[in-house]
Write an enzyme that holds these catalytic residues in place. Structure first.
Site, short mmCIF file in Angstrom:
data_model
loop_
_atom_site.label_atom_id
_atom_site.label_comp_id
_atom_site.label_asym_id
_atom_site.label_seq_id
_atom_site.Cartn_x
_atom_site.Cartn_y
_atom_site.Cartn_z
N CYS A 1 0.83 -1.21 0.00
CA CYS A 1 0.00 0.00 0.00
C CYS A 1 0.87 1.26 0.00
CB CYS A 1 -0.94 -0.01 1.20
SG CYS A 1 -2.02 1.43 1.25
N CYS B 1 -0.47 4.14 2.05
CA CYS B 1 -0.29 3.99 3.51
C CYS B 1 1.16 4.26 3.91
CB CYS B 1 -0.60 2.56 3.96
SG CYS B 1 -2.02 1.79 3.25
N ASP B 2 2.09 3.71 3.17
CA ASP B 2 3.48 3.66 3.65
C ASP B 2 4.47 4.51 2.86
OD1 ASP B 2 2.66 1.86 5.60
OD2 ASP B 2 2.95 0.13 4.30
#
Ligand code: NDP
Length: 307
Positions: A134, A137-138
């Protein structure tokens, strides 16, 4: 056979949010949390894009909070998995892995989707230490660094261009000599100077040390091997919606995502609602999953009160 009003299947942001709303509506929902209570978010590190947490929150912490909130409001949370479903007529019937048989007047399917990984032991070893599925997300944690994205579809192109805005260099590891992505997405990739596509390449191993990922060893179709130095290794080779148990009754699209009607969570089966990633091939964010869990609980409440 236990008889209930509202069953929620899946303990991710969609399921817990549905449980919060259904509990407040007095429906005393039963929620089966599945194999991975908390869902995909529990495999990520810090979440900085869920509104309401100025300094971010770790994935497990966010899910623990949602879970505790659902519990406090009266949801019946059960650590177990629904192993069989019969949606042929109401009340719908379900079996669980602890041998329980449940009959429900209405159900919310919030079983999520599972990111696909290559299946390499080294990839498994560095999950959460540089290996991620992701970018949204990261990606932030790799600001100014070099990263790799595996895949050549729309997701890979989207993630690569997103990462390119943060990172010094983005390698796209593509197993063929063409991208599967739409022309528009390919164009975006071509116009982004710091993306380099490594054509005809497969990953043999993710390299790393105690600090996390340091690179990857690739094998080109012509048999040559080479290494790239990266701090992040992102998978974008597709997601697999967890809809198999229901697809005999509920309409799914070509990729297995449950089809919902317009902006609602209604499926083609009256009384069956779907929320979160199992019905969302596009956004797949914690906040969008939570929002769709809310919609599903409101749709379900309306459905039950009309009966
Ligand atoms: P796709 O299935 O479209 O693409 C997967 C990519 O990963 C392909 O390039 C595929 O290669 C590659 N791949 C699969 N398995 C492996 C493997 N083992 N090793 C290396 N590479 C592999 O998935 P997406 O997640 O990209 O997209 C899913 C759906 O969502 C699509 O319909 C897409 O159009 C849509 N989508 C739309 C977006 C938008 O419109 N903005 C954004 C994101 C997704 P190969 O081509 O060789 O099979």
């Amino acid at each position: 056979m236990e008889h209930i009003q509202c069953l929620i299947i899946g303990g991710g942001p969609a399921g817990y949010t549905a449980a919060i709303y259904a509990s407040r509506a007095g429906l005393v929902p039963v929620l089966y949390e599945g194999l991975q209570p908390g869902g995909q978010l529990t495999t990520t590190t810090d979440i900085e894009n869920f509104p309401g947490f100025e300094k971010g929150i770790d994935g497990q912490g966010l899910m623990d909070a949602m879970r505790a909130q659902a519990l406090r409001l009266g949801a019946d949370l059960r650590s177990g998995t629904v192993t069989a479903a019969d949606l042929s007529s109401r009340p719908f019937r379900f079996s669980t892995d602890d041998g329980n048989e449940v009959e429900a007047e209405a159900v919310i399917i919030a079983t999520g989707a599972t990111a696909r990984y290559l299946g390499l032991p080294s990839e498994e070893k560095f999950k959460g230490m540089g290996v991620s599925a992701c970018a949204t997300c990261d990606g932030f944690f790799y600001r100014g660094k070099a990263v790799a994205v595996v895949g050549g579809g729309d997701t890979a192109c989207e993630e690569a261009t997103y990462l390119a805005s943060l990172c010094s260099k983005v390698y796209m590891i593509v197993r063929r000599d063409v991208l599967r992505a739409s022309e528009a997405m390919q164009d975006r990739v071509r116009k982004t100077g710091n993306i380099e596509i490594l054509w005809n390449c497969n990953t043999e191993e993710v390299l790393g040390d105690a600090t996390g990922v340091t690179g990857a060893r690739l094998l080109r179709k012509d048999g040559t091997r080479f290494e790239i130095k990266v701090d992040g290794f992102f998978l974008a080779i597709g997601h697999h919606p967890n809809s198999e148990l229901f697809s005999r009754w509920v309409n799914v699209d070509a990729n297995g995502y449950i089809v919902t009607e317009g902006k609602t969570s209604r499926t083609n089966v009256e009384g069956v609602f779907a929320a979160g990633d199992v019905q969302d091939p596009l956004y797949r964010q914690a906040v969008t999953a939570a929002a769709s869990g809310c919609r599903a609980a409101l749709d379900l409440e309306k459905f039950l009160s009309s009966k």
